[in-house]
Design a protein around this motif. Structure first.
Motif, PDB file in Angstrom:
ATOM      1  N   PHE A   2      51.531  52.505  -1.087  1.00  0.00           N
ATOM      2  CA  PHE A   2      50.409  52.880  -0.240  1.00  0.00           C
ATOM      3  C   PHE A   2      50.788  54.101   0.586  1.00  0.00           C
ATOM      4  CE2 PHE A   2      49.865  48.215  -0.608  1.00  0.00           C
ATOM      5  CZ  PHE A   2      48.656  48.224  -1.282  1.00  0.00           C
ATOM      6  N   ILE A   3      49.764  54.836   0.988  1.00  0.00           N
ATOM      7  CA  ILE A   3      49.967  55.905   1.946  1.00  0.00           C
ATOM      8  C   ILE A   3      49.144  55.579   3.189  1.00  0.00           C
ATOM      9  CG2 ILE A   3      50.527  57.645   0.218  1.00  0.00           C
ATOM     10  CD1 ILE A   3      47.727  58.777   0.601  1.00  0.00           C
ATOM     11  N   LYS A   4      49.568  56.116   4.321  1.00  0.00           N
ATOM     12  CA  LYS A   4      48.879  55.854   5.580  1.00  0.00           C
ATOM     13  C   LYS A   4      47.731  56.839   5.760  1.00  0.00           C
ATOM     14  CE  LYS A   4      52.914  54.071   7.952  1.00  0.00           C
ATOM     15  NZ  LYS A   4      53.813  54.250   9.099  1.00  0.00           N
ATOM     16  N   GLN A   5      46.617  56.292   6.200  1.00  0.00           N
ATOM     17  CA  GLN A   5      45.448  57.104   6.514  1.00  0.00           C
ATOM     18  C   GLN A   5      45.029  56.786   7.944  1.00  0.00           C
ATOM     19  OE1 GLN A   5      41.439  57.206   4.201  1.00  0.00           O
ATOM     20  NE2 GLN A   5      41.381  55.627   5.769  1.00  0.00           N
ATOM     21  N   ARG A  46      38.441  60.522   8.337  1.00  0.00           N
ATOM     22  CA  ARG A  46      39.572  59.877   7.678  1.00  0.00           C
ATOM     23  C   ARG A  46      40.515  60.982   7.242  1.00  0.00           C
ATOM     24  NH1 ARG A  46      35.019  56.613   5.452  1.00  0.00           N
ATOM     25  NH2 ARG A  46      35.206  54.587   6.467  1.00  0.00           N
ATOM     26  N   CYS A  47      41.775  60.847   7.619  1.00  0.00           N
ATOM     27  CA  CYS A  47      42.708  61.917   7.281  1.00  0.00           C
ATOM     28  C   CYS A  47      44.077  61.369   6.920  1.00  0.00           C
ATOM     29  CB  CYS A  47      42.817  62.929   8.414  1.00  0.00           C
ATOM     30  SG  CYS A  47      43.364  62.278   9.996  1.00  0.00           S
ATOM     31  N   VAL A  48      44.785  62.173   6.146  1.00  0.00           N
ATOM     32  CA  VAL A  48      46.154  61.870   5.752  1.00  0.00           C
ATOM     33  C   VAL A  48      47.028  62.981   6.302  1.00  0.00           C
ATOM     34  CG1 VAL A  48      47.742  61.597   3.795  1.00  0.00           C
ATOM     35  CG2 VAL A  48      45.414  60.664   3.654  1.00  0.00           C
ATOM     36  N   VAL A  49      48.078  62.581   6.990  1.00  0.00           N
ATOM     37  CA  VAL A  49      49.107  63.507   7.453  1.00  0.00           C
ATOM     38  C   VAL A  49      50.421  63.048   6.842  1.00  0.00           C
ATOM     39  CG1 VAL A  49      47.867  63.972   9.613  1.00  0.00           C
ATOM     40  CG2 VAL A  49      49.645  62.220   9.582  1.00  0.00           C
ATOM     41  N   ARG A  50      51.452  63.838   6.979  1.00  0.00           N
ATOM     42  CA  ARG A  50      52.758  63.410   6.466  1.00  0.00           C
ATOM     43  C   ARG A  50      53.169  62.102   7.152  1.00  0.00           C
ATOM     44  NH1 ARG A  50      52.607  68.670   5.707  1.00  0.00           N
ATOM     45  NH2 ARG A  50      53.322  69.405   3.675  1.00  0.00           N
ATOM     46  N   GLY A  51      53.800  61.219   6.390  1.00  0.00           N
ATOM     47  CA  GLY A  51      54.160  59.901   6.895  1.00  0.00           C
ATOM     48  C   GLY A  51      54.953  59.950   8.185  1.00  0.00           C
ATOM     49  N   TYR A  66      40.677  59.217  21.806  1.00  0.00           N
ATOM     50  CA  TYR A  66      40.016  58.955  20.529  1.00  0.00           C
ATOM     51  C   TYR A  66      40.276  57.510  20.130  1.00  0.00           C
ATOM     52  CZ  TYR A  66      39.372  63.978  19.722  1.00  0.00           C
ATOM     53  OH  TYR A  66      38.997  65.293  19.809  1.00  0.00           O
ATOM     54  N   SER A  67      39.285  56.885  19.537  1.00  0.00           N
ATOM     55  CA  SER A  67      39.443  55.550  18.978  1.00  0.00           C
ATOM     56  C   SER A  67      39.961  55.723  17.545  1.00  0.00           C
ATOM     57  CB  SER A  67      38.099  54.818  18.980  1.00  0.00           C
ATOM     58  OG  SER A  67      38.240  53.545  18.401  1.00  0.00           O
ATOM     59  N   THR A  68      41.130  55.138  17.264  1.00  0.00           N
ATOM     60  CA  THR A  68      41.778  55.364  15.973  1.00  0.00           C
ATOM     61  C   THR A  68      42.136  54.044  15.301  1.00  0.00           C
ATOM     62  OG1 THR A  68      43.999  55.413  16.902  1.00  0.00           O
ATOM     63  CG2 THR A  68      42.812  57.515  16.790  1.00  0.00           C
ATOM     64  N   ARG A  69      42.424  54.172  14.026  1.00  0.00           N
ATOM     65  CA  ARG A  69      42.875  53.034  13.226  1.00  0.00           C
ATOM     66  C   ARG A  69      43.699  53.579  12.075  1.00  0.00           C
ATOM     67  NH1 ARG A  69      39.042  48.322  10.764  1.00  0.00           N
ATOM     68  NH2 ARG A  69      40.682  47.313   9.585  1.00  0.00           N
ATOM     69  N   VAL A  70      44.686  52.809  11.621  1.00  0.00           N
ATOM     70  CA  VAL A  70      45.477  53.199  10.457  1.00  0.00           C
ATOM     71  C   VAL A  70      45.196  52.206   9.337  1.00  0.00           C
ATOM     72  CG1 VAL A  70      47.800  53.510   9.531  1.00  0.00           C
ATOM     73  CG2 VAL A  70      47.293  54.235  11.851  1.00  0.00           C
ATOM     74  N   ASN A  71      44.935  52.745   8.148  1.00  0.00           N
ATOM     75  CA  ASN A  71      44.730  51.924   6.958  1.00  0.00           C
ATOM     76  C   ASN A  71      45.690  52.367   5.876  1.00  0.00           C
ATOM     77  OD1 ASN A  71      42.392  50.326   7.693  1.00  0.00           O
ATOM     78  ND2 ASN A  71      41.241  52.233   7.616  1.00  0.00           N
ATOM     79  N   ASN A  72      46.009  51.450   4.996  1.00  0.00           N
ATOM     80  CA  ASN A  72      46.748  51.804   3.796  1.00  0.00           C
ATOM     81  C   ASN A  72      45.744  52.130   2.702  1.00  0.00           C
ATOM     82  OD1 ASN A  72      49.378  51.438   4.771  1.00  0.00           O
ATOM     83  ND2 ASN A  72      49.244  49.234   4.447  1.00  0.00           N
ATOM     84  N   VAL A  73      45.940  53.269   2.076  1.00  0.00           N
ATOM     85  CA  VAL A  73      45.096  53.694   0.968  1.00  0.00           C
ATOM     86  C   VAL A  73      45.996  54.022  -0.227  1.00  0.00           C
ATOM     87  CG1 VAL A  73      43.176  54.516   2.400  1.00  0.00           C
ATOM     88  CG2 VAL A  73      45.040  56.084   1.824  1.00  0.00           C
ATOM     89  N   ILE A  74      45.358  54.243  -1.355  1.00  0.00           N
ATOM     90  CA  ILE A  74      46.071  54.555  -2.588  1.00  0.00           C
ATOM     91  C   ILE A  74      45.715  55.978  -2.995  1.00  0.00           C
ATOM     92  CG2 ILE A  74      46.295  53.961  -5.035  1.00  0.00           C
ATOM     93  CD1 ILE A  74      45.571  51.056  -4.235  1.00  0.00           C
ATOM     94  N   CYS A  75      46.714  56.731  -3.398  1.00  0.00           N
ATOM     95  CA  CYS A  75      46.495  58.077  -3.924  1.00  0.00           C
ATOM     96  C   CYS A  75      46.830  58.047  -5.410  1.00  0.00           C
ATOM     97  CB  CYS A  75      47.364  59.095  -3.198  1.00  0.00           C
ATOM     98  SG  CYS A  75      47.117  60.787  -3.769  1.00  0.00           S
ATOM     99  N   ILE A 116      42.011  59.826  -3.219  1.00  0.00           N
ATOM    100  CA  ILE A 116      42.326  58.776  -2.261  1.00  0.00           C
ATOM    101  C   ILE A 116      41.316  57.649  -2.467  1.00  0.00           C
ATOM    102  CG2 ILE A 116      42.455  58.139   0.187  1.00  0.00           C
ATOM    103  CD1 ILE A 116      44.607  60.151  -0.498  1.00  0.00           C
ATOM    104  N   LEU A 117      41.810  56.422  -2.545  1.00  0.00           N
ATOM    105  CA  LEU A 117      40.949  55.260  -2.742  1.00  0.00           C
ATOM    106  C   LEU A 117      41.247  54.183  -1.704  1.00  0.00           C
ATOM    107  CD1 LEU A 117      41.496  54.912  -6.579  1.00  0.00           C
ATOM    108  CD2 LEU A 117      39.326  55.511  -5.512  1.00  0.00           C
ATOM    109  N   ARG A 118      40.219  53.642  -1.122  1.00  0.00           N
ATOM    110  CA  ARG A 118      40.320  52.428  -0.311  1.00  0.00           C
ATOM    111  C   ARG A 118      39.593  51.367  -1.125  1.00  0.00           C
ATOM    112  NH1 ARG A 118      42.562  49.611   4.174  1.00  0.00           N
ATOM    113  NH2 ARG A 118      40.943  48.214   4.906  1.00  0.00           N
ATOM    114  N   LEU A 119      40.336  50.337  -1.536  1.00  0.00           N
ATOM    115  CA  LEU A 119      39.815  49.359  -2.482  1.00  0.00           C
ATOM    116  C   LEU A 119      39.755  47.961  -1.889  1.00  0.00           C
ATOM    117  CD1 LEU A 119      41.856  50.729  -5.488  1.00  0.00           C
ATOM    118  CD2 LEU A 119      39.408  51.004  -5.112  1.00  0.00           C
ATOM    119  N   SER A 120      38.914  47.132  -2.483  1.00  0.00           N
ATOM    120  CA  SER A 120      38.715  45.770  -2.001  1.00  0.00           C
ATOM    121  C   SER A 120      39.986  44.930  -2.081  1.00  0.00           C
ATOM    122  CB  SER A 120      37.596  45.093  -2.803  1.00  0.00           C
ATOM    123  OG  SER A 120      37.927  45.064  -4.194  1.00  0.00           O
TER     124      SER A 120
END
Length: 145
Positions: A2-5, A46-51, A66-75, A116-120
């Motif tokens: 996963f990558i962080k978004q 939604r953005c991706v920066v270096r880990g 800012y109100s933020t959240r981190v999700n794991n996504v797939i590249c 980039i995909l966020r999946l069920s």
């Protein structure tokens, strides 16, 4: 794999996206991928920066209220040809995996588009991709682009 978004809730008003990008840019944080979804009153960036920059980016954003959240996504690396994306999407459909959202990641891969995909069911999706030979990029690979 996963990558962080980072997701940021942003008020729909003139200059708000510019201010967000200036905050990150002035602090030497590079946006590798970005997407904006909006509603009438707010948007979700939604953005991706270096880990290695993710925690610092979050601190800066939260410090600026800012109100933020981190999700794991797939590249995934999708063959850059007609039907390349459709074939990857068919794998998801055939395995009853649902896309919550997706966006492209434009960074130098000549024969593949990066998506980039966020999946069920992200863990199961990784297994489906592995079994089908679909290349999934790690955070380190994304950071190196």
């Amino acid at each position: 794999m996963f990558i962080k978004q980072i997701s940021v809730f942003l008020e729909n008003k003139r200059g708000s996206f510019r201010m967000l990008t200036e905050l990150l840019g002035k602090n030497n944080i590079d946006l590798l991928a970005v997407s904006i979804a909006d509603t009438k009153n707010f948007g979700i960036v939604r953005c991706v920066v270096r880990g290695g920059e993710c925690d610092r980016a979050l601190e800066l954003l939260k410090g600026a209220d800012y109100s933020t959240r981190v999700n794991n996504v797939i590249c995934v690396a999708v063959p850059d040809r007609p039907m390349g994306l459709a074939e990857v999407l068919a794998l998801l459909d055939d395995n009853d995996l649902f896309i919550e959202y997706t966006y492209s990641f434009v960074r130098g891969r000549q024969d593949h588009a990066l998506i980039i995909l966020r999946l069920s069911e992200p863990e199961r999706a990784l297994e489906v991709f592995k079994n089908a030979g679909v290349r999934v990029l790690s955070q380190d690979e994304v950071d190196a682009l």
